[in-house]
Scaffold this motif. Structure first.
Motif, PDB file in Angstrom:
ATOM      1  N   VAL A   1       0.927  -1.282   0.111  1.00 15.46           N
ATOM      2  CA  VAL A   1      -0.024   0.049  -0.061  1.00 15.46           C
ATOM      3  C   VAL A   1       0.946   1.378   0.065  1.00 15.46           C
ATOM      4  O   VAL A   1       0.763   2.143  -0.792  1.00 15.46           O
ATOM      5  N   GLY A   2       1.862   1.135   0.880  1.00 17.63           N
ATOM      6  CA  GLY A   2       2.728   2.440   0.760  1.00 17.63           C
ATOM      7  C   GLY A   2       3.540   2.701  -0.692  1.00 17.63           C
ATOM      8  O   GLY A   2       3.758   3.796  -0.818  1.00 17.63           O
ATOM      9  N   LEU A   3       3.887   1.473  -1.194  1.00 14.11           N
ATOM     10  CA  LEU A   3       4.412   1.571  -2.640  1.00 14.11           C
ATOM     11  C   LEU A   3       3.401   2.004  -3.605  1.00 14.11           C
ATOM     12  O   LEU A   3       3.757   2.699  -4.633  1.00 14.11           O
TER      13      LEU A   3
ATOM     14  N   MET B   1      -7.995   1.974   7.928  1.00 10.44           N
ATOM     15  CA  MET B   1      -7.904   3.226   8.738  1.00 10.44           C
ATOM     16  C   MET B   1      -6.564   3.672   9.110  1.00 10.44           C
ATOM     17  O   MET B   1      -6.354   5.110   8.700  1.00 10.44           O
ATOM     18  N   VAL B   2      -5.889   2.859   9.513  1.00  4.83           N
ATOM     19  CA  VAL B   2      -4.429   3.172   9.945  1.00  4.83           C
ATOM     20  C   VAL B   2      -3.545   3.577   8.740  1.00  4.83           C
ATOM     21  O   VAL B   2      -2.990   4.643   8.604  1.00  4.83           O
ATOM     22  N   ALA B   3      -3.913   2.929   7.634  1.00  7.04           N
ATOM     23  CA  ALA B   3      -3.202   3.152   6.365  1.00  7.04           C
ATOM     24  C   ALA B   3      -3.559   4.568   5.646  1.00  7.04           C
ATOM     25  O   ALA B   3      -2.877   5.336   5.376  1.00  7.04           O
ATOM     26  N   GLY B   4      -5.220   4.737   5.667  1.00  5.81           N
ATOM     27  CA  GLY B   4      -5.553   5.968   5.431  1.00  5.81           C
ATOM     28  C   GLY B   4      -4.998   7.083   5.929  1.00  5.81           C
ATOM     29  O   GLY B   4      -4.688   8.168   5.393  1.00  5.81           O
ATOM     30  N   VAL B   5      -4.895   7.096   7.497  1.00  2.00           N
ATOM     31  CA  VAL B   5      -4.303   8.059   8.020  1.00  2.00           C
ATOM     32  C   VAL B   5      -3.001   8.700   7.876  1.00  2.00           C
ATOM     33  O   VAL B   5      -2.683   9.740   7.582  1.00  2.00           O
TER      34      VAL B   5
ATOM     35  N   GLY C   1     -15.698  -5.412   1.772  1.00  2.00           N
ATOM     36  CA  GLY C   1     -14.277  -5.460   2.440  1.00  2.00           C
ATOM     37  C   GLY C   1     -13.287  -4.522   1.743  1.00  2.00           C
ATOM     38  O   GLY C   1     -12.173  -4.754   2.028  1.00  2.00           O
ATOM     39  N   ALA C   2     -13.665  -3.921   0.703  1.00  2.00           N
ATOM     40  CA  ALA C   2     -12.635  -3.184  -0.177  1.00  2.00           C
ATOM     41  C   ALA C   2     -12.094  -1.906   0.654  1.00  2.00           C
ATOM     42  O   ALA C   2     -13.047  -1.525   1.440  1.00  2.00           O
ATOM     43  N   GLY C   3     -11.041  -1.599   0.588  1.00  2.00           N
ATOM     44  CA  GLY C   3     -10.524  -0.738   1.443  1.00  2.00           C
ATOM     45  C   GLY C   3     -10.784   0.908   0.879  1.00  2.00           C
ATOM     46  O   GLY C   3     -11.065   1.660   2.193  1.00  2.00           O
ATOM     47  N   GLY C   4     -11.472   0.974  -0.202  1.00  2.00           N
ATOM     48  CA  GLY C   4     -11.789   2.604  -0.733  1.00  2.00           C
ATOM     49  C   GLY C   4     -11.110   2.908  -1.703  1.00  2.00           C
ATOM     50  O   GLY C   4     -11.538   3.024  -2.819  1.00  2.00           O
ATOM     51  N   PRO C   5      -9.706   3.009  -1.652  1.00  2.00           N
ATOM     52  CA  PRO C   5      -8.958   3.699  -2.836  1.00  2.00           C
ATOM     53  C   PRO C   5      -9.073   2.835  -4.241  1.00  2.00           C
ATOM     54  O   PRO C   5      -9.039   3.419  -5.196  1.00  2.00           O
TER      55      PRO C   5
ATOM     56  N   LEU D   1      -8.165   9.524   2.267  1.00  2.00           N
ATOM     57  CA  LEU D   1      -8.803  10.245   3.436  1.00  2.00           C
ATOM     58  C   LEU D   1     -10.227   9.911   3.444  1.00  2.00           C
ATOM     59  O   LEU D   1     -10.676   9.491   4.637  1.00  2.00           O
ATOM     60  N   ASN D   2     -10.678   9.320   2.275  1.00  2.00           N
ATOM     61  CA  ASN D   2     -12.132   8.904   2.111  1.00  2.00           C
ATOM     62  C   ASN D   2     -12.292   7.644   2.948  1.00  2.00           C
ATOM     63  O   ASN D   2     -13.220   7.085   3.410  1.00  2.00           O
ATOM     64  N   SER D   3     -11.134   6.967   2.675  1.00  2.00           N
ATOM     65  CA  SER D   3     -11.038   5.505   3.289  1.00  2.00           C
ATOM     66  C   SER D   3     -11.219   5.564   4.894  1.00  2.00           C
ATOM     67  O   SER D   3     -11.685   4.364   5.521  1.00  2.00           O
ATOM     68  N   ILE D   4     -10.608   6.559   5.485  1.00  2.00           N
ATOM     69  CA  ILE D   4     -10.740   6.653   6.966  1.00  2.00           C
ATOM     70  C   ILE D   4     -12.214   6.620   7.532  1.00  2.00           C
ATOM     71  O   ILE D   4     -12.642   6.073   8.392  1.00  2.00           O
TER      72      ILE D   4
END
Length: 258
Positions: A18-20, A52-56, A156-160, A183-186
């Protein structure tokens, strides 16, 4: 203890991805449900906690880089809160087999989308200059947020994975779309976390949370540090192939089990 180790490693690896690349978070539910055999509701609760953690972390990084449209994110989020709640309620009402089927199908479509999508950067233009009329109407933007959040919370999709290509197709710069999507995924994750954790049934859930959060944070921070050293397009192809193979395998397993 071996299960907790797998949870840590899964979150670590997916956090790095995700970070990449900004994608691959949707793989977490399929690992929890398909490979670890955890109940659907528990799996989605843990997954949305990681999202949520990834989104923040991700949204803050994109905000610092000035790739954030706060007005657009606000209108999307107003619709996303009730949308995520609706998605959770639908998931709870349907059978676990149907929930798994929807999860595996959505992950398969996500993998195909990554594999065949052309990732061409749009030119840097003034915010809103080339956006669709949908994004210039607050009510339509909120409705868009409601629909995408409902689908993400249900499957269960994260959003992005859903929001980013949609915003890009509506004229939003791709980098800004990623920032807004994170941001929306949060916002999608908050009601999803509370909703699914209220139905959690596995023992030692606090240990699952601990190993999940530690793995996710280390992974996201690691991925964001080495992002310029990895060919992202090749990485996305690898993620897409792993996603497609995993989802097809799980769909086959579900069919034979039925």
């Amino acid at each position: 203890m071996f299960t907790f180790f797998i949870v840590f490693i899964a979150n670590l690896i997916i956090g790095i991805l995700v970070g990449l690349s900004g994608v691959s978070g949707f793989l977490l539910p399929i690992i929890y449900v398909g490979f670890l055999g955890l109940p659907v509701h528990d799996s989605l609760a843990l997954s949305f906690l990681a999202f949520m953690v990834a989104g923040v972390i991700g949204a803050y990084s994109y905000w610092k880089l000035k790739y954030m449209d706060l007005k657009l994110a606000l209108y999307l989020s107003i619709g996303s809160l009730p949308g995520a709640f609706l998605g959770v309620q639908i998931n709870v009402l349907i059978s676990e087999t149907m929930a798994k089927l929807l999860l595996y199908l959505f992950v398969l479509l996500a993998g195909l989308s990554i594999l065949f999508k052309k990732n061409k950067d749009q030119p840097e233009i003034e915010a809103g200059a080339n956006q669709s009329f949908i994004l210039n109407r607050p009510v339509l933007t909120m409705l868009l947020g409601l629909l995408t959040a409902a689908i993400c919370a249900l499957t269960g999709a994260g959003g992005p994975i859903l929001v980013v290509p949609l915003l890009a197709s509506l004229g939003v710069n791709i980098r800004t779309a990623v920032g807004v999507g994170l941001l929306n995924s949060i916002i999608i994750a908050i009601p999803s976390i509370f909703g699914y954790f209220s139905y959690a049934s596995i023992e030692n859930i606090h240990l699952f949370i601990l190993f999940s959060l530690v793995g996710t944070m280390i992974g996201i921070l690691t991925g964001s540090r080495i992002v310029n050293k990895v060919p992202v397009e090749q990485l996305k192809i690898i993620i897409a192939l792993i996603t497609i193979i995993s989802s097809v395998y799980m769909l086959g397993s579900l069919a034979f089990a039925g």
